[in-house]
Motif scaffolding. Structure first.
Motif, mmCIF file in Angstrom:
data_model
loop_
_atom_site.group_PDB
_atom_site.id
_atom_site.type_symbol
_atom_site.label_atom_id
_atom_site.label_comp_id
_atom_site.label_asym_id
_atom_site.label_seq_id
_atom_site.Cartn_x
_atom_site.Cartn_y
_atom_site.Cartn_z
ATOM 1 N N UNK A 134 0.831 -1.211 0.000
ATOM 2 C CA UNK A 134 0.000 0.000 0.000
ATOM 3 C C UNK A 134 0.867 1.262 0.000
ATOM 4 N N UNK A 135 1.959 1.249 0.776
ATOM 5 C CA UNK A 135 2.876 2.390 0.795
ATOM 6 C C UNK A 135 3.560 2.547 -0.563
ATOM 7 N N UNK A 136 3.961 1.429 -1.158
ATOM 8 C CA UNK A 136 4.613 1.474 -2.471
ATOM 9 C C UNK A 136 3.688 2.146 -3.490
ATOM 10 N N UNK A 137 2.417 1.755 -3.469
ATOM 11 C CA UNK A 137 1.449 2.315 -4.400
ATOM 12 C C UNK A 137 1.237 3.816 -4.137
ATOM 13 N N UNK A 138 1.071 4.188 -2.869
ATOM 14 C CA UNK A 138 0.823 5.600 -2.525
ATOM 15 C C UNK A 138 2.031 6.474 -2.853
ATOM 16 N N UNK A 139 3.216 6.008 -2.499
ATOM 17 C CA UNK A 139 4.421 6.797 -2.750
ATOM 18 C C UNK A 139 4.683 6.912 -4.251
ATOM 19 N N UNK A 140 4.417 5.837 -4.988
ATOM 20 C CA UNK A 140 4.567 5.893 -6.450
ATOM 21 C C UNK A 140 3.615 6.941 -7.032
ATOM 22 N N UNK A 141 2.396 6.980 -6.530
ATOM 23 C CA UNK A 141 1.409 7.963 -6.988
ATOM 24 C C UNK A 141 1.895 9.388 -6.703
ATOM 25 N N UNK A 142 2.398 9.613 -5.499
ATOM 26 C CA UNK A 142 2.919 10.928 -5.115
ATOM 27 C C UNK A 142 4.106 11.304 -6.005
ATOM 28 N N UNK A 143 4.995 10.341 -6.238
ATOM 29 C CA UNK A 143 6.163 10.620 -7.081
ATOM 30 C C UNK A 143 5.735 10.916 -8.525
ATOM 31 N N UNK A 144 4.707 10.247 -8.991
ATOM 32 C CA UNK A 144 4.209 10.521 -10.352
ATOM 33 C C UNK A 144 3.686 11.953 -10.438
ATOM 34 N N UNK A 145 2.949 12.370 -9.413
ATOM 35 C CA UNK A 145 2.408 13.738 -9.382
ATOM 36 C C UNK A 145 3.504 14.794 -9.307
ATOM 37 N N UNK A 146 4.623 14.443 -8.651
ATOM 38 C CA UNK A 146 5.681 15.433 -8.422
ATOM 39 C C UNK A 146 6.880 15.259 -9.354
ATOM 40 N N UNK A 147 6.745 14.389 -10.351
ATOM 41 C CA UNK A 147 7.808 14.232 -11.338
ATOM 42 C C UNK A 147 9.002 13.440 -10.850
ATOM 43 N N UNK A 148 8.777 12.506 -9.943
ATOM 44 C CA UNK A 148 9.872 11.694 -9.404
ATOM 45 C C UNK A 148 9.903 10.299 -9.994
ATOM 46 N N UNK A 149 10.788 9.501 -9.470
ATOM 47 C CA UNK A 149 10.976 8.116 -9.903
ATOM 48 C C UNK A 149 9.727 7.292 -9.604
ATOM 49 N N UNK A 150 9.265 6.523 -10.595
ATOM 50 C CA UNK A 150 8.069 5.699 -10.401
ATOM 51 C C UNK A 150 8.327 4.209 -10.607
ATOM 52 N N UNK A 151 9.551 3.838 -10.935
ATOM 53 C CA UNK A 151 9.895 2.425 -11.107
ATOM 54 C C UNK A 151 10.013 1.784 -9.725
ATOM 55 N N UNK A 152 9.051 0.936 -9.380
ATOM 56 C CA UNK A 152 8.984 0.368 -8.026
ATOM 57 C C UNK A 152 10.001 -0.734 -7.765
#
Length: 174
Positions: A134-152
């Motif tokens: 769940x954290x991986x999914x949420x943090x990936x979503x946040x990183x996508x919104x902020x232009x960060x790394x999304x490769x989990x």
């Protein structure tokens, strides 16, 4: 000389930064304490006190504020400093790695009765494989919104160790 190094961390980056700072402190006996396991302490027996805490989902851990509330008089009597670790601080070009540009520091200073004279802001690390799903999914979503790394599958360390060393020098000179 003795230094108390208190930290609040999730995956360990804040503690890793604390150990890096300790290596820079010449002639100090350093005691590391996890804020999550700490009830009360006599801070006045230390020459310096450093508190480091990480952000998760936009917030510092409540244990940090509980510690400050319980030790505010002592924090104001000793030479003490604070640093915050977060992924937003990776945006150096936007000034989010400075106390003045960090929304997290602004919130901290509004919520905290302690107003440290020395404050640092450091970019943390992204440890996707270590996160709960769940954290991986949420943090990936946040990183996508902020232009960060999304490769989990990746672990990315954004910490600027030179900046941490400069902060350590300022802390030593407090």
């Amino acid at each position: 000389m003795k230094a108390l190094l208190l930290y609040s961390t999730r995956e360990g980056q804040t503690k890793k930064i604390m150990h890096h700072i300790a290596q820079q402190l010449q002639g100090y006996e350093c005691q590391f304490v996890d804020l999550h396991e700490c009830q009360t302490m006599d801070l006045t027996q230390y020459d310096k006190v450093l508190v480091g805490a990480s952000i998760r989902y936009g917030k510092l851990n409540a244990k940090l504020y509980q510690f400050i509330d319980a030790h505010i008089k002592q924090l104001e009597q000793v030479k003490a400093a604070f640093y915050c670790v977060n992924l937003t601080a990776r945006k150096v070009d936007q000034g989010k790695d400075t106390p003045e540009g960090s929304v997290y520091i602004k919130t901290f200073l509004k919520k905290s009765p302690w107003q440290p004279s020395l404050i640092g802001v450091f970019a943390g690390a992204l440890y996707y494989p270590r996160y709960r799903p769940i954290d991986r999914m949420m943090i990936r979503f946040i990183m996508k919104l902020t232009g960060g790394e999304t490769d989990t599958t990746k672990e990315v360390e954004y910490t600027d160790w030179e900046k941490v060393s400069l902060f350590a020098q300022k802390f030593e000179q407090l």
